[in-house]
Write an enzyme that holds these catalytic residues in place. Structure first.
Site, PDB file in Angstrom:
ATOM      1  N   CYS A  36       0.653  -1.059  -0.040  1.00 40.18           N
ATOM      2  CA  CYS A  36       0.045   0.133   0.066  1.00 40.18           C
ATOM      3  C   CYS A  36       0.719   1.232   0.056  1.00 40.18           C
ATOM      4  O   CYS A  36       0.419   2.341  -0.606  1.00 40.18           O
ATOM      5  CB  CYS A  36      -0.815   0.143   1.234  1.00 40.18           C
ATOM      6  N   HIS A  61      -1.020   1.983   8.035  1.00 40.04           N
ATOM      7  CA  HIS A  61      -1.377   1.915   6.495  1.00 40.04           C
ATOM      8  C   HIS A  61      -1.337   3.489   6.000  1.00 40.04           C
ATOM      9  O   HIS A  61      -1.033   4.412   6.535  1.00 40.04           O
ATOM     10  CB  HIS A  61      -3.183   1.877   6.465  1.00 40.04           C
ATOM     11  N   ASN A  73      -7.197   6.631  -0.026  1.00 35.35           N
ATOM     12  CA  ASN A  73      -6.818   5.078   0.292  1.00 35.35           C
ATOM     13  C   ASN A  73      -6.294   4.130  -0.798  1.00 35.35           C
ATOM     14  O   ASN A  73      -7.259   4.256  -1.853  1.00 35.35           O
ATOM     15  CB  ASN A  73      -7.758   4.798   1.338  1.00 35.35           C
TER      16      ASN A  73
END
Length: 520
Positions: free
Chosen positions: A214, A389, A414
């Site tokens: 990510c 994250h 995101n």
């Protein structure tokens, strides 16, 4: 040219094993010597001060200065030349390109795990279950009724490592065990493949099964709205031959990477039996399970026929050795690799002047790009945002509301794209999708609409209090010059360890950026 085999010539040669012995005899001695004799003589020049002038700096060498744009152009030109050679060879052999150095089709596990390679776990294998139970029995973890007592201490004993409690359970490097079920070419997977559809956009990005890259996907999202930056990465391709070339920045220089168009799929090829004279069952399986972006195992574009992201991810994985090598990282490092910029990390609770930081975020000159992350040691989520994250900061806007008051807002994304199954993934506080702050005036003002795409707005102050770190990457253009000097730092066997110093002389007023870096 002709070659003649002379029997006399063969008789004059020593046997192969004797040649090997003679080679090693030159380097091995039975008489012990000083351990430092294994080092090259030049080693001491960087360790010891010069006897003639201990207080003087060594000015005998200076780093070579290169233009930032020229060094990139050299790598891009080399990439294009290699693509051209590959295309000519494909036409000569009437065969699409298969990358021998990163062959997902023929050598999948080396590409997925590299040096961390291990066989995929056997599932439902009776022999494996029997062996496992035998191991547990020898370790005496059964009670007198042959019931298995799987307490946490027992699990620790069995596994030989710390077992996370349910509250602490999360992604772990050791959990990385990719299991794509098939590998096929772009032309096989997509009905009408196109490298890009309507340009590059952060809204294209969907995270795949490599769930801990990510950070890299966030890095891509921070720059992909800048066409000039993306065009510098994706420099050459021939979609007919299945060959793609990309340029990245590694260890102080631009490097290019060439890959073929084989990609991993989540579902395998149809293996069912039965009578299927029209091949209808196989066709339906392929259409439902193995067609389009949704079928890909790793990252994919939201558009069903767009291919730039999975191919870019594959090239980035190859540049680092394998897919496992990009399992975990920092947003700023990813942006550096993609742009050649220099990243600095700022803990948001340490911000001294919020006004100064805001002016940087507005970024009118386009000199910076930004990423964010949340690293809460308590493991808690933040109003819909996942902990541990990475996120992309897409824009910062200061606008006047209907009441005449100014509002500072940031647009964030995101890399998941859509929300998770638990609804997590987008901010749920003020200025979130559907919140009371979004009047028709503001929707029009910011040209925004509510979608499940990972994109959301929040106030500047909420950003400062919600996220942990800001990754700020300074970009460079062709007006910049780059000078670098690499040196080895060895554990010394002699006194006077590491006396060498570097002196930088700036003769005219200018903007300069200094970086200390280790080879990765």
């Amino acid at each position: 040219m002709s070659c003649e085999h002379s029997p006399a010539a063969f008789k004059s040669k020593k046997p192969p094993q004797q040649q090997v012995h003679n080679f090693w005899d030159r380097y091995i001695t039975k008489s012990p010597g000083k351990v430092t004799t294994i080092f090259p003589p030049s080693l001491y020049s960087s360790l010891l001060p010069r006897p003639s002038a201990l207080s003087k700096y060594d000015t005998t060498t200076s780093p070579t200065t290169t233009n930032f744009g020229a060094s990139y152009a050299a790598a891009a030109d080399a990439c294009r030349a290699k693509i051209a050679r590959i295309v000519r060879d494909c036409h000569r052999t009437n065969s699409k390109f298969t990358d021998p150095d990163f062959d997902l089709k023929g050598n999948q596990w080396d590409c997925l795990l590299g040096l961390n390679w291990r066989s995929p776990p056997a599932k439902g294998n009776p022999a494996a279950v029997e062996d496992a139970l035998g191991t547990l029995e020898r370790m005496q973890v059964f009670d007198g009724t042959d019931c298995l007592q799987l307490t946490v201490p027992v699990l620790r004993k069995i596994m030989g490592k710390r077992v996370l409690d349910e509250e602490q359970e999360g992604d772990n490097d050791e959990d990385y065990d990719p299991e794509p079920k098939a590998v096929h070419r772009v032309g096989w997977i997509f009905e009408d493949p196109k490298f890009e559809v309507d340009g590059f956009s952060s809204s294209d990005i969907m995270q795949g099964s490599n769930s801990l890259d990510c950070w890299w996907l966030s890095a891509v999202a921070t720059i992909c709205h800048r066409r000039e930056l993306m065009d510098k990465i994706c420099v050459a391709r021939d979609e007919e031959c299945g060959v793609y070339g990309f340029v990245f920045y590694r260890d102080g220089e631009w490097v290019y990477t060439v890959v073929d168009d084989h990609l991993c799929l989540t579902n395998g090829d149809y293996e069912g039996g039965g009578h299927d004279p029209s091949n209808a069952i196989v066709k339906k399986w392929r259409r439902d399970k193995q067609t389009g972006s949704q079928a890909l195992y790793f990252a994919a574009c939201r558009e069903e026929n767009e291919t730039w992201l999975p191919l870019l991810e594959k090239a980035y994985a190859k540049a680092h050795g394998d897919y496992h090598a990009i399992w975990g990282g920092w947003v700023g490092e990813g942006v550096e690799d993609l742009t050649g910029g220099v990243n600095s990390e700022l803990a948001l609770e340490d911000v001294l002047f919020k006004e100064k930081l805001w002016k940087e975020l507005v970024n009118e000159n386009g000199n910076f790009v930004f990423g964010l992350d949340i690293l809460d040691r308590n493991g808690s989520d933040k109003n819909g945002l996942a902990n541990a994250h990475a996120y992309s900061l897409l824009a910062a806007r200061e606008e006047e509301g209907e009441d005449g008051k100014t509002v500072r807002l940031v647009k964030i994304r995101n890399p998941w794209g859509a929300r998770g199954g638990d609804g997590m993934g987008e901010w749920t506080g003020p200025w979130s999708d559907g919140s009371k702050e979004w009047t028709p005036y503001w929707l029009t003002k910011l040209d925004y609409r509510f979608e499940d795409d990972g994109v959301f707005w929040m106030s500047y102050n909420d950003m400062l209090h919600t996220f942990t770190n800001l990754y700020r990457t300074r970009l460079f253009d062709d007006e910049w010059a780059v000078a670098q000097e690499w040196t080895n730092v060895n554990v010394a066997w002699v006194s006077g360890y590491l006396q060498r110093k570097f002196v930088i002389e700036v003769k005219t007023a200018t903007t300069a950026v200094f970086v200390l870096q280790q080879v990765t």
